[in-house]
Design an enzyme around this catalytic site. Structure first.
Site, mmCIF file in Angstrom:
data_model
loop_
_atom_site.group_PDB
_atom_site.id
_atom_site.type_symbol
_atom_site.label_atom_id
_atom_site.label_comp_id
_atom_site.label_asym_id
_atom_site.label_seq_id
_atom_site.Cartn_x
_atom_site.Cartn_y
_atom_site.Cartn_z
ATOM 1 N N ASP A 248 32.936 25.473 35.012
ATOM 2 C CA ASP A 248 33.036 26.351 36.183
ATOM 3 C C ASP A 248 33.387 25.514 37.403
ATOM 4 O O ASP A 248 32.948 24.364 37.526
ATOM 5 C CB ASP A 248 31.704 27.074 36.424
ATOM 6 N N GLY B 90 31.460 31.819 41.027
ATOM 7 C CA GLY B 90 30.167 31.686 40.373
ATOM 8 C C GLY B 90 29.182 30.949 41.258
ATOM 9 O O GLY B 90 29.523 30.466 42.341
ATOM 10 N N ILE C 11 39.920 25.565 35.356
ATOM 11 C CA ILE C 11 40.802 25.887 34.237
ATOM 12 C C ILE C 11 42.277 25.739 34.610
ATOM 13 O O ILE C 11 43.137 25.717 33.727
ATOM 14 C CB ILE C 11 40.541 27.307 33.686
ATOM 15 N N GLN D 12 35.361 33.456 30.054
ATOM 16 C CA GLN D 12 35.033 34.442 31.093
ATOM 17 C C GLN D 12 35.626 34.065 32.450
ATOM 18 O O GLN D 12 35.618 34.880 33.379
ATOM 19 C CB GLN D 12 33.513 34.563 31.239
ATOM 20 N N SER E 220 38.682 41.203 40.802
ATOM 21 C CA SER E 220 38.871 42.092 41.945
ATOM 22 C C SER E 220 40.323 42.482 42.170
ATOM 23 O O SER E 220 41.191 41.636 42.418
ATOM 24 C CB SER E 220 38.316 41.485 43.232
ATOM 25 N N TYR F 143 46.158 41.882 39.740
ATOM 26 C CA TYR F 143 45.074 41.549 38.821
ATOM 27 C C TYR F 143 45.325 42.156 37.441
ATOM 28 O O TYR F 143 45.191 41.490 36.408
ATOM 29 C CB TYR F 143 43.738 42.041 39.373
ATOM 30 N N ASN G 283 33.809 48.125 34.064
ATOM 31 C CA ASN G 283 32.839 48.184 35.166
ATOM 32 C C ASN G 283 31.440 47.727 34.760
ATOM 33 O O ASN G 283 30.488 48.511 34.727
ATOM 34 C CB ASN G 283 32.791 49.589 35.749
ATOM 35 N N VAL G 284 31.336 46.446 34.475
ATOM 36 C CA VAL G 284 30.084 45.857 34.030
ATOM 37 C C VAL G 284 29.134 45.685 35.211
ATOM 38 O O VAL G 284 29.549 45.340 36.324
ATOM 39 C CB VAL G 284 30.335 44.499 33.357
ATOM 40 N N ASN H 274 34.924 54.702 48.654
ATOM 41 C CA ASN H 274 36.373 54.791 48.849
ATOM 42 C C ASN H 274 36.881 56.100 48.271
ATOM 43 O O ASN H 274 36.866 56.298 47.058
ATOM 44 C CB ASN H 274 37.077 53.610 48.174
#
Length: 335
Positions: free
Chosen positions: A45, A50, A71, A90, A95, A158, A187-188, A219
């Site tokens: 990371d 994060g 990465i 992950q 967004s 995205y 939508n976790v 929104n």
């Protein structure tokens, strides 16, 4: 959390890499793997989105290793996969609004970074690569529920990047005989999801605003709907994808959701109902309705039949059950 084990093998004999392990979903995967005795859990990371605090409770575990890197750097990716059996990818810049504001960085991380990880994983001969795909890939396809092989045109940079991930994974799987599985998250929400910042997800953002007695802004008119998916279900899908033995399940992309539609107005009311148990004054807070966001999909509802059939995915938490768990966690951690 994770009182149910989803893995069919002994984890102590295997090593795992979680890219983006300092993030919301990544840190929950780390927690699961360590709880059930994984031989090694390495995190890669760069902490752009994060947080180190998400990993603080694991630092003393001898099976845990943190590699700070990016990465976008192939050498960092190669170092991260060294000696690793299984990769849970992950790491991404999430967004839709952020990608509209900064498409170049979104592409660099989500496409170039993803390609770097594929190459590194290929060269290390890792056993399997499970990656985070996205429901944004369905784009302007209006059919409901969303079925994996029926997608439209992307509505944001995205969404483009996440679709390109699927295309690259398909090519690498066929060309280099790699074992890859993509999971299209819907939508976790759940523990460790960041409520702060301009691009915060709606549930932690609204919960934190209600706790501060602020009126959340929806929104649009509140009719847009989502398939909100509790984090435990997502962890289950990842773990089952890592170890599914059926060759027919490999090289596929799966929806990961609960399969239930909730409007944004229903969401805010549900959050208020959960919070009233902790603070009755939240019940008096009103909601503000604003303008629609560019790039938003009006409605999202997943078919999870493919994941049920090929991955034996059985979501353990409904939206309401997950929200009950999540709001309690937010209350005790955001106060």
């Amino acid at each position: 959390m994770y009182n149910t084990a989803y893995h069919p093998v002994q984890l102590s004999t295997h090593s795992f890499l979680v890219t983006g392990g300092g993030g919301f979903i990544g840190s929950n995967l780390v927690e699961y793997l360590l709880k059930y005795g994984a031989g090694k859990v390495r995190v890669l990371d760069n902490f752009i989105t994060g947080h180190r605090r998400n990993l603080s409770e694991f630092m003393g575990n001898p099976a845990f290793e943190l590699l700070e890197g990016d990465i976008r750097n192939l050498e960092d990716c190669k170092a991260a996969v060294k000696g690793i059996d299984y990769v849970l990818h992950q790491a991404a810049l999430g967004s839709v609004p952020r990608s509209i504001n900064d498409p170049i960085t979104t592409n660099d991380i989500n496409v170039s970074g993803f390609l770097n990880m594929l190459v590194a994983t290929r060269d290390e001969n890792c056993k399997r690569f499970v990656y985070a795909a996205s429901s944004s890939t369905y784009g302007d396809h209006s059919g409901l529920p969303k079925v994996e092989d029926q997608i439209g045109k992307p509505l944001s940079p995205y969404a483009v990047t996440k679709y390109v991930n699927e295309l690259y994974a398909d090519v690498f799987g066929k060309t280099y005989n790699m074992s890859l599985i993509g999971l299209r998250y819907f939508n976790v929400f759940g523990q460790r999801q960041d409520p702060n910042g301009a691009y915060a997800a709606v549930i932690p953002k609204f919960v934190s605003q209600f706790i501060r007695y602020e009126s959340p802004v929806i929104n649009g008119d509140g009719a847009f709907s989502r398939d909100f998916t509790y984090i435990d279900n997502v962890v289950q899908a990842n773990i089952k994808a890592l170890f599914v033995p059926d060759a027919a399940a490999i090289g596929q992309v799966y929806n990961v959701a609960f399969g239930e539609q909730t409007s944004l107005t229903q969401l805010t009311e549900a959050i208020k109902d959960e919070l009233v148990a902790f603070d009755e004054k939240v019940g008096d807070i009103s909601v503000i309705y604003g303008t629609n966001r560019i790039g938003d999909i009006p409605h999202s509802l997943a078919s999870i039949e493919k994941a049920r059939t090929l991955l034996a995915y059985q979501p353990a938490y409904s939206f309401k059950e997950g929200l009950n768990e999540a709001v309690a966690w937010y209350w005790h951690n955001l106060k």
